[in-house]
Enzyme design. Sequence first.
Site, PDB file in Angstrom:
ATOM      1  N   LYS A 204       0.841  -1.200   0.000  1.00 25.40           N
ATOM      2  CA  LYS A 204       0.000   0.000   0.000  1.00 25.40           C
ATOM      3  C   LYS A 204       0.880   1.257   0.000  1.00 25.40           C
ATOM      4  O   LYS A 204       0.668   2.176  -0.770  1.00 25.40           O
ATOM      5  CB  LYS A 204      -0.908  -0.020   1.240  1.00 25.40           C
ATOM      6  CG  LYS A 204      -1.867   1.135   1.312  1.00 25.40           C
ATOM      7  CD  LYS A 204      -2.811   0.989   2.492  1.00 25.40           C
ATOM      8  CE  LYS A 204      -3.638   2.260   2.629  1.00 25.40           C
ATOM      9  NZ  LYS A 204      -4.545   2.234   3.757  1.00 25.40           N
ATOM     10  N   GLU A 210      10.511  -4.750   4.391  1.00 21.28           N
ATOM     11  CA  GLU A 210      10.570  -6.158   3.977  1.00 21.28           C
ATOM     12  C   GLU A 210      10.256  -6.273   2.486  1.00 21.28           C
ATOM     13  O   GLU A 210      10.975  -6.930   1.725  1.00 21.28           O
ATOM     14  CB  GLU A 210       9.544  -7.002   4.758  1.00 21.28           C
ATOM     15  CG  GLU A 210       9.835  -7.185   6.230  1.00 21.28           C
ATOM     16  CD  GLU A 210       9.195  -6.118   7.106  1.00 21.28           C
ATOM     17  OE1 GLU A 210       8.895  -5.025   6.574  1.00 21.28           O
ATOM     18  OE2 GLU A 210       9.013  -6.378   8.306  1.00 21.28           O
ATOM     19  N   GLY A 264      -4.928  -1.853   4.930  1.00 18.19           N
ATOM     20  CA  GLY A 264      -4.133  -2.990   4.453  1.00 18.19           C
ATOM     21  C   GLY A 264      -4.796  -4.325   4.745  1.00 18.19           C
ATOM     22  O   GLY A 264      -4.907  -5.202   3.880  1.00 18.19           O
ATOM     23  N   ARG A 265      -5.299  -4.491   5.978  1.00 21.60           N
ATOM     24  CA  ARG A 265      -5.874  -5.797   6.358  1.00 21.60           C
ATOM     25  C   ARG A 265      -7.285  -5.985   5.824  1.00 21.60           C
ATOM     26  O   ARG A 265      -7.911  -7.007   6.085  1.00 21.60           O
ATOM     27  CB  ARG A 265      -5.814  -5.967   7.877  1.00 21.60           C
ATOM     28  CG  ARG A 265      -6.422  -4.822   8.674  1.00 21.60           C
ATOM     29  CD  ARG A 265      -6.057  -4.884  10.147  1.00 21.60           C
ATOM     30  NE  ARG A 265      -6.545  -3.746  10.908  1.00 21.60           N
ATOM     31  CZ  ARG A 265      -5.909  -2.588  11.040  1.00 21.60           C
ATOM     32  NH1 ARG A 265      -4.753  -2.407  10.432  1.00 21.60           N
ATOM     33  NH2 ARG A 265      -6.405  -1.616  11.765  1.00 21.60           N
ATOM     34  N   GLU A 350      -4.722  -6.503  14.893  1.00 26.85           N
ATOM     35  CA  GLU A 350      -4.220  -5.191  14.463  1.00 26.85           C
ATOM     36  C   GLU A 350      -5.351  -4.158  14.563  1.00 26.85           C
ATOM     37  O   GLU A 350      -5.105  -2.973  14.735  1.00 26.85           O
ATOM     38  CB  GLU A 350      -3.671  -5.262  13.028  1.00 26.85           C
ATOM     39  CG  GLU A 350      -2.700  -4.140  12.716  1.00 26.85           C
ATOM     40  CD  GLU A 350      -1.915  -4.324  11.420  1.00 26.85           C
ATOM     41  OE1 GLU A 350      -0.682  -4.433  11.466  1.00 26.85           O
ATOM     42  OE2 GLU A 350      -2.544  -4.347  10.342  1.00 26.85           O
ATOM     43  N   HIS A 381      -4.512 -33.046  17.560  1.00 23.17           N
ATOM     44  CA  HIS A 381      -3.353 -33.824  17.995  1.00 23.17           C
ATOM     45  C   HIS A 381      -2.237 -32.923  18.490  1.00 23.17           C
ATOM     46  O   HIS A 381      -1.086 -33.340  18.571  1.00 23.17           O
ATOM     47  CB  HIS A 381      -2.881 -34.725  16.847  1.00 23.17           C
ATOM     48  CG  HIS A 381      -3.958 -35.677  16.410  1.00 23.17           C
ATOM     49  ND1 HIS A 381      -4.125 -36.913  16.982  1.00 23.17           N
ATOM     50  CD2 HIS A 381      -4.972 -35.527  15.516  1.00 23.17           C
ATOM     51  CE1 HIS A 381      -5.177 -37.511  16.435  1.00 23.17           C
ATOM     52  NE2 HIS A 381      -5.717 -36.681  15.540  1.00 23.17           N
ATOM     53  N   LYS A 510       9.287  -0.711  14.259  1.00 26.61           N
ATOM     54  CA  LYS A 510       9.864  -0.398  12.935  1.00 26.61           C
ATOM     55  C   LYS A 510      10.939   0.667  13.082  1.00 26.61           C
ATOM     56  O   LYS A 510      12.012   0.573  12.498  1.00 26.61           O
ATOM     57  CB  LYS A 510       8.774   0.151  12.004  1.00 26.61           C
ATOM     58  CG  LYS A 510       7.845  -0.878  11.423  1.00 26.61           C
ATOM     59  CD  LYS A 510       6.941  -0.204  10.387  1.00 26.61           C
ATOM     60  CE  LYS A 510       5.734  -1.048  10.070  1.00 26.61           C
ATOM     61  NZ  LYS A 510       4.741  -0.370   9.259  1.00 26.61           N
TER      62      LYS A 510
HETATM   63  O1  F6P Z   1       3.234  -3.006   9.751  1.00 27.35           O
HETATM   64  C1  F6P Z   1       1.873  -3.193   9.619  1.00 27.35           C
HETATM   65  C2  F6P Z   1       1.384  -2.811   8.265  1.00 27.35           C
HETATM   66  O2  F6P Z   1       1.338  -1.447   8.123  1.00 27.35           O
HETATM   67  C3  F6P Z   1       0.037  -3.448   7.991  1.00 27.35           C
HETATM   68  O3  F6P Z   1      -1.017  -2.718   8.482  1.00 27.35           O
HETATM   69  C4  F6P Z   1       0.062  -3.596   6.525  1.00 27.35           C
HETATM   70  O4  F6P Z   1      -0.892  -4.509   6.081  1.00 27.35           O
HETATM   71  C5  F6P Z   1       1.481  -4.057   6.302  1.00 27.35           C
HETATM   72  O5  F6P Z   1       2.236  -3.327   7.245  1.00 27.35           O
HETATM   73  C6  F6P Z   1       2.032  -3.880   4.923  1.00 27.35           C
HETATM   74  O6  F6P Z   1       2.006  -2.551   4.521  1.00 27.35           O
HETATM   75  P1  F6P Z   1       2.189  -2.154   3.005  1.00 27.35           P
HETATM   76  O7  F6P Z   1       1.083  -2.758   2.232  1.00 27.35           O
HETATM   77  O8  F6P Z   1       2.151  -0.654   2.989  1.00 27.35           O
HETATM   78  O9  F6P Z   1       3.528  -2.677   2.555  1.00 27.35           O
END
Ligand code: F6P
Length: 550
Positions: A204, A210, A264-265, A350, A381, A510
């Site tokens: 987003k 990452e 995002g979620r 979240e 199990h 972060k």
């Molecule tokens: O760190 C949490 C977050 O901001 C989430 O809310 C989001 O889904 C995820 O990181 C990834 O964010 P992006 O889509 O901006 O890479």
Amino acid sequence: MHEQRDVLFARLKQIRSQLQNLSINDLFTLNPKRFEEFSTSIDDMLLDYSKVHINKDVLSTLFNLAEICKVEEKRDAMYRGDKINITENRAVLHIALRNKPEKAIYVDNRDIMQDVQEGLEKMQEFASGIRDAKILSSSNESFTDIVNIGIGGSHLGPAMVTESLKPFHDGPKVHFVSNIDSSHITDVLEDLDPKRTLVLIASKTFTTIETMTNAKTALSWMKEGVGEENVSEHFAAISTALEKTKDFGIKENRVFGYWDWVGGRYSIWSSIGLGVMIAIGTENFAEFLDGAYEMDQHFKNAPIQENMPVLLGLIGIWHRNICEYPTRAILPYDQRLSSFPSYIQQLDMESNGKSISSSGEMLYEKTGAIVWGDAGTNSQHSFFQLLHQGSQIVPCEFMLGVNKSETNMKEHNDLLIANCLAQSQALMAGRRIDEVIRVLEKRGVPHEESIRLAPHRQFNGNRPSSTLLYKKLDPKTLGKIIALYEHRVFVEGIIWGVDSFDQWGVELGKELATEMLSHVQDCDKKTDYSYKDMDSSSAGLLNTISAWQE
Ligand code: F6P
């Protein structure tokens, strides 16, 4: 409102203490129609909450609670496009992504449905182009593999939905890279042919460390595989940060945008679902959206007494605030939904893992429960021991599909169904010690030995659960289930009074990681650092890392 809510919480606690005299089992004995009275359905989806330890009095007080917390008014504000995400000053309109184009929704006095429709059509055109081999790789071959690089909401939704809808896959194979850990991208890319691979960078913000690190690694891999001049044919981006995608070198017609009013979620319904659409096709994806739309309509129009997300949310409040259970387990008896609990962990924790109210005050009532779980029967199990005999009660949310895509494997399915039903029955009914002794003796175990073993083999029972039953896990049903959980999170968030749509809690870690990175990079120098400005744990760990680095 807070005072009224407190009064109702107190009333519910009082009813609970009276109700403790009767077990869930007793409630069934006293009321032969308990299942009919404590279950609700929408078409081919049924929520049975009769094995939750509640009675009519509890329910009507919970409905009162929903009323005084203005759940319906606040729901309408969300559907209307009000800026209910108050800490980010944003509307919250994932429902617009599955809305019908002719039903206008306004943000800042502008109907957004045209943008939604255009976004969807662009996705459809691209997905069909890839699937029908009209859009080819740089070597003029069809794409066989898609790699979705993203994390959090840009990963969990697409990964879970792709896995859940495996029987509907007839497009290229979709793979997922999320973790910054080099092992993840290495393991995914090593089996792929870059010449026939398309990489989707899903973020987003297009800043998430990452995702951007993995994207750069994928770019180098692709450059090596197809040559620098051809890489752009092998990349697409999904983001709301269009400038940043351009800086990364993604061609404009390969950028699939969405909007800041999609969290995002909550974004699986947007272009974040592009990988899913490529895998299952545009028609199945439309069914997926349609399922969610049906749940949206139900949430909007059904009276709270029959409203499935409201009921699920109120039961959540009952368990968290009145019974004070700290966790809840999600148990899909559906192997293809084994990632569903992880997906719900982000959606739920979240959204509602907060201690400050929307208006900035410290909350004294408990909020978001810890959500965990795994697919049955595997989990039977592993952690079911604790669910049945552990010292704390975990409300269980069973999920069960009546029919499978594997129509000729009745033996498997009968066993799956029987196990699911038996587990919720066992949790509720338990087994008394005298019964255990009787069973053991009947099996020929000597009396003394039976008495010695019995305490270990008895079950207190009276452990609550609900069961969500659906006809079959198909795109429409999955859309409905996800939307059900989204709205349930909304209901709980309203009652707790939190902003369910921000996530400031992820920021500190972060920030500190960015500072920590320079120390980690220094580790290479193998100096014995003394970190004056740092706690001795972090310093000690850094020194050990420095000594051990190869
Ligand atoms: O760190 C949490 C977050 O901001 C989430 O809310 C989001 O889904 C995820 O990181 C990834 O964010 P992006 O889509 O901006 O890479």
